[in-house]
Design a protein around this motif. Structure first.
Motif, PDB file in Angstrom:
ATOM      1  N   VAL A  47       1.143  -1.267  -0.203  1.00  0.00           N
ATOM      2  CA  VAL A  47      -0.130   0.025  -0.120  1.00  0.00           C
ATOM      3  C   VAL A  47       0.832   1.269  -0.312  1.00  0.00           C
ATOM      4  CG1 VAL A  47      -1.499   1.471   1.240  1.00  0.00           C
ATOM      5  CG2 VAL A  47      -2.297  -1.283   0.817  1.00  0.00           C
ATOM      6  N   GLY A  48       1.719   1.023   0.844  1.00  0.00           N
ATOM      7  CA  GLY A  48       3.010   2.434   0.838  1.00  0.00           C
ATOM      8  C   GLY A  48       3.572   2.488  -0.709  1.00  0.00           C
ATOM      9  N   PHE A  49       3.732   1.487  -1.397  1.00  0.00           N
ATOM     10  CA  PHE A  49       4.692   1.657  -2.581  1.00  0.00           C
ATOM     11  C   PHE A  49       3.862   1.969  -3.668  1.00  0.00           C
ATOM     12  CE2 PHE A  49       5.222  -1.131  -6.740  1.00  0.00           C
ATOM     13  CZ  PHE A  49       6.300   0.050  -7.082  1.00  0.00           C
ATOM     14  N   ALA A  50       1.944   1.141  -3.326  1.00  0.00           N
ATOM     15  CA  ALA A  50       0.654   2.468  -4.338  1.00  0.00           C
ATOM     16  C   ALA A  50       0.938   3.622  -4.236  1.00  0.00           C
ATOM     17  CB  ALA A  50       0.056   1.560  -4.179  1.00  0.00           C
ATOM     18  N   ALA A  51       0.901   3.938  -2.995  1.00  0.00           N
ATOM     19  CA  ALA A  51       0.864   5.030  -3.070  1.00  0.00           C
ATOM     20  C   ALA A  51       1.597   6.521  -3.358  1.00  0.00           C
ATOM     21  CB  ALA A  51       1.130   5.845  -1.238  1.00  0.00           C
ATOM     22  N   ASP A  52       2.839   6.056  -3.027  1.00  0.00           N
ATOM     23  CA  ASP A  52       4.527   6.672  -3.727  1.00  0.00           C
ATOM     24  C   ASP A  52       4.713   6.575  -5.770  1.00  0.00           C
ATOM     25  OD1 ASP A  52       7.260   7.561  -3.187  1.00  0.00           O
ATOM     26  OD2 ASP A  52       8.020   5.426  -3.844  1.00  0.00           O
ATOM     27  N   ILE A  53       4.041   5.259  -5.533  1.00  0.00           N
ATOM     28  CA  ILE A  53       3.792   5.454  -7.225  1.00  0.00           C
ATOM     29  C   ILE A  53       3.117   6.655  -8.141  1.00  0.00           C
ATOM     30  CG2 ILE A  53       3.392   4.064  -9.155  1.00  0.00           C
ATOM     31  CD1 ILE A  53       5.863   3.306  -8.198  1.00  0.00           C
ATOM     32  N   GLU A  54       1.813   6.106  -6.909  1.00  0.00           N
ATOM     33  CA  GLU A  54       0.720   7.375  -7.267  1.00  0.00           C
ATOM     34  C   GLU A  54       1.105   8.666  -7.499  1.00  0.00           C
ATOM     35  OE1 GLU A  54      -3.966   8.499  -6.036  1.00  0.00           O
ATOM     36  OE2 GLU A  54      -3.225   7.324  -4.737  1.00  0.00           O
TER      37      GLU A  54
END
Length: 70
Positions: A47-54
Motif C-alpha cells: 500500500v505504501g509503495f502504491a501511494a508512492d507510485i501514485e
C-alpha cells in the motif's frame, strides 16, 4: 485471454526504481515479473509503495504538462 500490456519503458523504469527503494535493493536486482512477496513486501508495504507510485506519477504528469506549455 487478453495479453498483458506493459507500460512504456520509461514508466516501467521509474516504477522499478521506486520499488527498489522500498525493498532496499538495486534496481538491477528487481525482476518485474516476480510477485511482491518474493521481495518480502507485505500488504502494508504494498500500500505504501502504491501511494508512492501514485504521487511519483502525478508529479511526472504535471512536469510533462508544464514542459508541453513551453
Amino acid at each position: 485471454m487478453t495479453p498483458v500490456q506493459h507500460p512504456p519503458e520509461s514508466v516501467r523504469a521509474r516504477i522499478v526504481e521506486r520499488f527498489a527503494d522500498h525493498v532496499r535493493l538495486q534496481a538491477a536486482g528487481i525482476d518485474p515479473e516476480l510477485p511482491f512477496p518474493e521481495y518480502c513486501l507485505d500488504s502494508v508495504g504494498a500500500v505504501g509503495f502504491a501511494a508512492d507510485i501514485e504521487e511519483t506519477e502525478r508529479l511526472a504528469q504535471r512536469t510533462a504538462a508544464v514542459d508541453g506549455i513551453h
